[in-house]
Design a protein around this motif. Structure first.
Motif, mmCIF file in Angstrom:
data_model
loop_
_atom_site.group_PDB
_atom_site.id
_atom_site.type_symbol
_atom_site.label_atom_id
_atom_site.label_comp_id
_atom_site.label_asym_id
_atom_site.label_seq_id
_atom_site.Cartn_x
_atom_site.Cartn_y
_atom_site.Cartn_z
ATOM 1 N N UNK A 23 19.375 16.189 5.915
ATOM 2 C CA UNK A 23 19.104 15.847 4.511
ATOM 3 C C UNK A 23 19.917 14.637 4.045
ATOM 4 N N UNK A 24 21.185 14.584 4.453
ATOM 5 C CA UNK A 24 22.077 13.596 3.840
ATOM 6 C C UNK A 24 22.645 12.535 4.787
ATOM 7 N N UNK A 38 1.316 6.309 5.606
ATOM 8 C CA UNK A 38 0.043 6.314 4.900
ATOM 9 C C UNK A 38 -0.212 4.977 4.234
ATOM 10 N N UNK A 39 0.848 4.160 4.116
ATOM 11 C CA UNK A 39 0.683 2.878 3.449
ATOM 12 C C UNK A 39 0.450 1.745 4.449
ATOM 13 N N UNK A 40 0.454 2.106 5.754
ATOM 14 C CA UNK A 40 0.293 1.059 6.746
ATOM 15 C C UNK A 40 -1.103 0.462 6.656
ATOM 16 N N UNK A 41 -1.178 -0.830 6.813
ATOM 17 C CA UNK A 41 -2.464 -1.502 6.754
ATOM 18 C C UNK A 41 -2.882 -1.830 8.171
ATOM 19 N N UNK A 42 -3.806 -1.105 8.733
ATOM 20 C CA UNK A 42 -4.197 -1.334 10.106
ATOM 21 C C UNK A 42 -5.356 -2.290 10.225
ATOM 22 N N UNK A 43 -6.135 -2.399 9.185
ATOM 23 C CA UNK A 43 -7.310 -3.264 9.261
ATOM 24 C C UNK A 43 -7.144 -4.469 8.351
ATOM 25 N N UNK A 44 -8.118 -5.366 8.450
ATOM 26 C CA UNK A 44 -7.951 -6.565 7.630
ATOM 27 C C UNK A 44 -8.917 -6.604 6.437
ATOM 28 N N UNK A 45 -9.474 -5.437 6.106
ATOM 29 C CA UNK A 45 -10.385 -5.473 4.966
ATOM 30 C C UNK A 45 -9.833 -4.725 3.756
ATOM 31 N N UNK A 46 -8.522 -4.557 3.762
ATOM 32 C CA UNK A 46 -7.920 -3.784 2.690
ATOM 33 C C UNK A 46 -7.513 -4.655 1.509
ATOM 34 N N UNK A 47 -7.586 -5.954 1.688
ATOM 35 C CA UNK A 47 -7.250 -6.840 0.586
ATOM 36 C C UNK A 47 -5.805 -7.250 0.565
ATOM 37 N N UNK A 48 -5.031 -6.832 1.572
ATOM 38 C CA UNK A 48 -3.605 -7.186 1.568
ATOM 39 C C UNK A 48 -3.314 -8.347 2.500
ATOM 40 N N UNK A 49 -4.275 -8.752 3.290
ATOM 41 C CA UNK A 49 -3.981 -9.780 4.291
ATOM 42 C C UNK A 49 -4.517 -11.137 3.862
#
Lengths: 49, 739
Positions: A23-24, A38-49
């Motif tokens: 825990x610490x 869950x926040x990983x961007x694996x593809x290039x159509x997510x709008x972050x690239x």
């Protein structure tokens, strides 16, 4: 029987110390090996690239 | 296998989003955090018609997709990132029937992201009372979207909403507003640079404005590289976009949304005038606070006693049922004591959140925040800091969690850092026992000195919090924009279902969050107190038995046996027993009491020579200048895990078989300082202890929560070091002056 009780005490103690360390003290990334965020961007159509 | 779709609930604050979430999911919900950050994530499952299952995510409230807080940015990030496992297949935009215009701003933005969206107009039951009429078919046509008119209060329209969600494939993805017209040249460039990307999504990524928290903004950072405009230029464009959207919305609402002003009643304005009045507002708030605290302490007493009794019986049961041995002792004295120490606070926490939730649900809490803002601002705090500071009187853990509503990072951080100064319920048992020992009998203006001391300690906590906030405001060089915007929602009767869920969630969060840590520490403390390496520890039984046979029992044990025996004799005489039966019973009781006294003396001796005992002796030179001996030192040391551990530790150290305060009190009163030969607990050492407990940061769970809320060890470490040093110095000064 007494030895069993002693073993159980030490197991409980280890779990408690381990839990507090988890825990610490220990860095969280040690426990996230192999897990994909869950926040990983694996593809290039997510709008972050 | 049924198909599962992601459904995001999004909407302005106070639109009844959580009520819609509760109606859709019932008890199939869980609360967690978004990965890496401390924004609460509520999700649940809803079964829809035609075998469709909806994974529903209740996103934090937001007024638009132009974010100003961490909570809002979470909502936007989820909507932007198609690869997020929670990215919605359909978005439910919850809006309040009375503020449709403002709510539609968000709706049009989501629609422009090409996410299938349903407009959920909530609080439909208020339409008649407020003289509102809406042409739903025309509004649907103009927005090119489906609309659900619901009333979560009356449970109306929920089935229709479920039908609409299940039919999500037929929802239109056509945007409402063409944003590119605000600066055609700039958007044209963007389009040419990123021909494959959605232009409105790019625009949102460029203009994100979360300035106070180091959140995971990789998405935004990557996109900022193609920003060719300055911040202020982007802001101006955002304003143009908002105006454009409102022009569109106004045009639609002119034809579809009518309000008959004559039908609307002005009750809200009158009530607001009273509740936010410069004098009456504060007076009413003060009376409500007094009532809440009275109720918390009064009502919690019975369930707390019951829980206490239950754990006492459970401990007895474990000792009687399980085979004797160290593990049985661990369960009885370590695990059960640890769990009991958590569970006993449930009633107070539940009652506190019941009241806070009621105040929030009725809309009164927003008025309090507005009212207090002008008082708190000079101290570097916000009106929203009032709720955590009030909650802190029950427990600092939920109080620190309650700071999430403060948008300004500096104000939030200061509130987190000073909240543990407020007198929490865990300090109360410590205060009560020390006050009972060292404060003399007597009255002042009809109030006893003891009651006055307790009240002063509460005031001292608040003063310490406010003064520290002022100092931190000057010291901390954190740049953040300070603004205070709060919506005063309509007054409404609280929905019991919502109140119930809030109480359940918060209580669960305390028990399963902080509880696991407290339990782990209790187990370790038990081990340290029950084990030792020296011969004195290992041969405690024979040493004490030899000492008792040679010198007799200690004075305390003799008094313990004598007093209990007299009480027992009196009860037998009162019951009208024959003298010979009384004599036999007394003899049996005497040997029982002697056995107990012997066990207590052995336990005390063992503790003194346990690992914990050695730790106490080691810290004795540090605590001696404060007027404490090694035993108090141990109690102080163990109570760094949680303050309430102090009484429990003293109960063990002073060899008392049960932890009734009166018994511990007598034993503590009999303690003599070996150096001065004066009572150990006198006015000087007592006041020193009270002040130490008033200021010291003795709560591992609070530190853990602070770490979680600030995403860093820096602030809890600062809190621990600063508060403990401050407490030590104040306690030292008090003892040296008063001794």
């Amino acid at each position: 029987m007494e030895i069993v009780q002693h073993i159980l005490v030490y197991i409980t103690l280890l779990i408690s110390v381990g839990y507090l360390a988890y825990k610490f003290v220990l860095p969280k990334r040690l426990f996230s090996v192999g897990k994909k965020s869950s926040k990983a961007c694996g593809q290039d159509d997510c709008g972050c690239h | 296998m049924s198909k599962q779709i992601n459904v995001a609930l999004i909407g302005n604050p106070n639109t009844g989003k959580t009520s819609v979430f509760n109606q859709l999911t019932g008890l199939n919900q869980k609360v967690g955090n978004y990965p890496g950050i401390t924004v609460e994530k509520k999700e649940g499952i809803c079964k829809l018609p035609r075998g469709v299952r909806a994974h529903i995510i209740d996103l934090p409230g937001t007024y638009s997709l132009n974010t100003t807080s961490l909570d809002e940015s979470v909502a936007v990030e989820l909507l932007l990132n198609k690869n997020d496992k929670d990215h919605p297949d359909v978005a439910l935009v919850i809006s309040d029937v009375e503020n449709l215009k403002r709510n539609l701003l968000l709706f049009t933005q989501i629609k422009d992201l090409k996410i299938p969206a349903i407009l959920v107009i909530n609080m439909a039951d208020r339409m008649a009372r407020k003289g509102i009429s809406i042409d739903i078919p025309l509004l649907e046509e103009k927005l090119n979207a489906r609309i659900a008119l619901v009333s979560t209060r009356k449970g109306l329209g929920i089935e229709q909403l479920k039908e609409l969600i299940a039919d999500y494939k037929s929802l239109s993805k056509t945007p409402n507003v063409d944003t590119t017209v605000i600066d055609p040249e700039y958007f044209d460039k963007l389009k040419k640079t990123f021909p494959k990307e959605d232009i409105y999504k790019l625009w949102l990524v460029i203009t994100q404005d979360v300035n106070f928290m180091p959140i995971e903004k990789k998405l935004i950072k990557d996109a900022s590289s193609f920003s060719t405009k300055t911040k202020s230029e982007l802001k101006r464009l955002q304003q143009k976009e908002t105006i454009l959207r409102y022009q569109f919305i106004n045009g639609i609402l002119k034809e579809t949304y009518k309000v008959d002003r004559n039908a609307a009643k002005g009750f809200r304005a009158t009530l607001d005038k009273i509740l936010t009045h410069k004098v009456f507002g504060y007076l009413i708030f003060f009376i409500i606070l007094l009532t809440i605290f009275q109720a918390i302490y009064g009502w919690s007493e019975y369930p707390m006693d019951m829980i206490d009794g239950f754990f006492a019986s459970a401990t007895e049961w474990v000792k009687d049922t399980l085979p004797p041995g160290v593990f049985t002792n661990l369960i009885a004295e370590g695990v059960l004591a640890g769990i009991g120490g958590i569970v006993i606070f449930i009633p107070q926490i539940a009652f506190l959140f019941l009241f806070i939730s009621l105040l929030e649900e009725t809309g009164y809490m927003s008025r309090v925040v507005f009212l207090m803002d002008r008082i708190m601002r000079p101290f570097g705090l916000s009106g929203k800091s009032v709720v955590p500071l009030i909650s802190g009187t029950a427990c600092a853990i939920p109080a620190v969690m309650a700071t999430r509503t403060i948008e300004n990072w500096k104000e939030r951080l200061i509130t987190i850092l000073v909240t543990p100064f407020t007198t929490c319920s865990a300090r109360l048992p410590v205060y009560l026992i020390i006050i009972a020992l060292v404060i003399p009998e007597g009255n002042f203006l009809g109030l006893s000195f003891k009651a006055l001391t307790l009240m002063l300690l509460y005031i001292l906590g608040f003063v310490a919090a406010i003064v520290s906030a002022m100092a931190l405001n000057k010291i901390l060089k954190i740049k953040s924009r300070s603004f205070f915007v709060i919506e005063l929602p309509n007054y409404k009767l609280p929905l019991l279902k919502n109140v119930g869920y809030t109480v359940l969630e918060k209580t669960k969060s305390f028990v399963f969050g902080a509880g696991k840590i407290i339990l782990a520490i209790s187990i370790i403390l038990w081990f340290l107190g029950s084990n030792g390496f020296s011969d004195d520890f290992n041969n405690a039984e024979s040493i004490i038995e030899k000492r008792v046979s040679q010198e007799g029992y200690s004075t305390y044990s003799e008094t313990y046996i004598k007093n209990n025996l007299e009480q027992y004799r009196a009860s037998l005489v009162d019951s009208g027993m024959y003298p010979n039966v009384i004599q036999d019973s007394i003899q049996t009781m005497e040997s029982t009491l002697e056995g107990r006294a012997l066990n207590q003396e052995i336990a005390s001796y063992k503790l003194e020579h346990s690992y914990m005992g050695y730790m106490g002796k080691a810290i004795e030179p540090v605590v001696e200048p404060l007027g404490y001996d090694w035993k108090i030192g141990i109690a102080v040391l163990t109570s760094f895990a949680a303050r309430e551990v102090f009484v429990g530790t003293l109960a063990t150290i002073y060899s008392v078989g049960n932890d009734e305060e009166e018994t511990i009190k007598n034993r503590m009163a009999a303690e003599v300082n070996p150096v001065t030969k004066e009572p150990l607990f006198n006015l000087a050492s007592g006041i020193s202890l009270l002040l130490f407990y008033a200021f010291a940061m003795q709560c591992m769970s609070t530190l853990a929560i602070v770490k979680r809320e600030t995403n860093s060890w820096k602030w809890p470490t600062f809190q621990l070091v600063f508060m403990s040093l401050f407490a030590y110095i104040i306690a030292l000064i008090a003892y040296q002056i008063l001794k």
